[in-house]
Design an enzyme around this catalytic site. Sequence first.
Site, PDB file in Angstrom:
ATOM      1  N   HIS A 165      36.547  18.700 -44.972  1.00 43.32           N
ATOM      2  CA  HIS A 165      35.469  17.703 -45.048  1.00 43.32           C
ATOM      3  C   HIS A 165      35.766  16.486 -44.173  1.00 43.32           C
ATOM      4  CE1 HIS A 165      34.215  19.926 -48.722  1.00 43.32           C
ATOM      5  NE2 HIS A 165      35.507  19.969 -48.956  1.00 43.32           N
ATOM      6  N   SER A 286      34.140   5.069 -17.762  1.00 49.22           N
ATOM      7  CA  SER A 286      32.779   4.577 -17.910  1.00 49.22           C
ATOM      8  C   SER A 286      32.443   3.704 -16.707  1.00 49.22           C
ATOM      9  CB  SER A 286      32.669   3.762 -19.198  1.00 49.22           C
ATOM     10  OG  SER A 286      31.581   2.879 -19.113  1.00 49.22           O
ATOM     11  N   LYS A 292      37.360   2.486 -21.127  1.00 51.94           N
ATOM     12  CA  LYS A 292      37.013   3.784 -21.710  1.00 51.94           C
ATOM     13  C   LYS A 292      37.552   4.971 -20.941  1.00 51.94           C
ATOM     14  CE  LYS A 292      33.706   4.760 -24.134  1.00 51.94           C
ATOM     15  NZ  LYS A 292      32.349   5.240 -24.367  1.00 51.94           N
ATOM     16  N   GLU A 299      33.089  17.388 -24.247  1.00 51.51           N
ATOM     17  CA  GLU A 299      31.681  17.207 -24.607  1.00 51.51           C
ATOM     18  C   GLU A 299      30.813  18.245 -23.905  1.00 51.51           C
ATOM     19  OE1 GLU A 299      30.771  13.080 -23.875  1.00 51.51           O
ATOM     20  OE2 GLU A 299      32.480  12.457 -25.083  1.00 51.51           O
TER      21      GLU A 299
END
Length: 464
Positions: A165, A286, A292, A299
């Site tokens: 979970h 980024s 970043k 992804e």
Amino acid sequence: MSASKGVAENMLWGGRFTQGLDPLMVQYNQSLPYDRILWQQDIRGSLAFARANTKGGILTAHEFSEIERGFAQIATEWRTNTFLVKENDEDIHTANERRLSEIIGKDIGGKLHTGRSRNEQIATDMRLWLRDELRQLDVWLCDLIKVSVARAESELDYLMPGYTHLQKAQPVRWSHFLLSHATAFASELQRLREVIRRVNKSPLGTGALAGNPFQIDREMMAEELGFEGLLYNSMNAVADRDFAMETMQWGSSFMLKISRWAEDLIIYSSLEFGFVRLSDAYSTGSSLMPQKKNADSLELLRGKSGRAFGHMAGLMCTIKGLPTTYNKDLQESVEPLLDHIKTVGDSIQIATGVLSTLTAIPEKMIAALAPEMLATEFADYLVRKGVPFREGHHISGQVVQLAEQNKVPMDTLTVEQLKTVDARFDDDVRACLDYERAVELKDAVGGTSRRAVLEQTAVLKKLL
Ligand code: ARG
């Protein structure tokens, strides 16, 4: 005379057609822009077909050698990118046959297609191409599993939180986590090998739908092309796209696994977790925020799985409801299959690249372990003293509660405090607070102990 009239006159099946095609229809109908990728398979299939027809007396030895000569030149043209596509080349089959007749003359070139249909031809070409592609995917998938196993072996010492979970559950080895995914990949490898067996069956010699009228030796052609066995019903052979559908079902299943794997690593590479750092080769910065580092590779693996499922769902919708045997709708099975194989193949390789270059950060993994993850150890401790597990579970719940009430981590409770919860706690209970011990106790087959993990690597290695 209109230009479109000329179109119909030069079409291979143009004999009966007197009116030209709508120019957009010509384009709409054309599969050559994508099925040209099958040029080699198409030539191999044609040569096998011609050889079998030579054996059957349909072609003379001289005619066959002319056909061979013609195709050798056509192959060179494709290979060197000098094959000149003509406006009426509808698909790879018509293009190759048109060119053959140009090179060796219509008298012999026109005999190649005796008893043959493009329906069996496209099915043959696709299966040949797909078989070889899937064998390549097998190799790449083995690499991915190998890298997982190698990391699991070399980073066996690293402990991390295991999650259910997405909540911290019990400590596990990082290797155990890696192998949990590698085991899923291994199931996909086994499925893939099953699929290849069914893809690699020969439809050649089944005609348009009813079979071949010239006693063609189908076994001989299948053997030449490396097929393992024939398709035994000609109507099924030209209508069947199970090989494409099953491949994409497999590919979708694989992409689902890789997507979950990617999701885990996306989470673990976030600043909040920091268990892994992706190499620069597989991440980007980024354009706005200099701090970043984005896990683009992961992804995209997650994102492209959606695309792969789409190929599968699209083809199933195309096929559902088709009347028996070949319908032109089936041409729509080619493009999704090509894109699917490219997507899956690239994804496997990217995943392997990501995994073989990422840095694991064991200090961060250890730091994320929380004493509460050892609550089950207290229950197991009591079980070893003869307490029924349900009761032990209840008591260790009270220990967690006590720590919460005192606003201290569970591992700072004294034995005296524990005794107030249950008198059966003794000094030796402190051993329960050792993560390594907790991990090593999970020693039954499949568990997270050192021995059990190494056993898993051995099982995987055997499969490779
Ligand atoms: N390009 C066609 C395809 O991909 C080849 C088969 C054409 N057969 C036909 N009967 N029109 O399906």
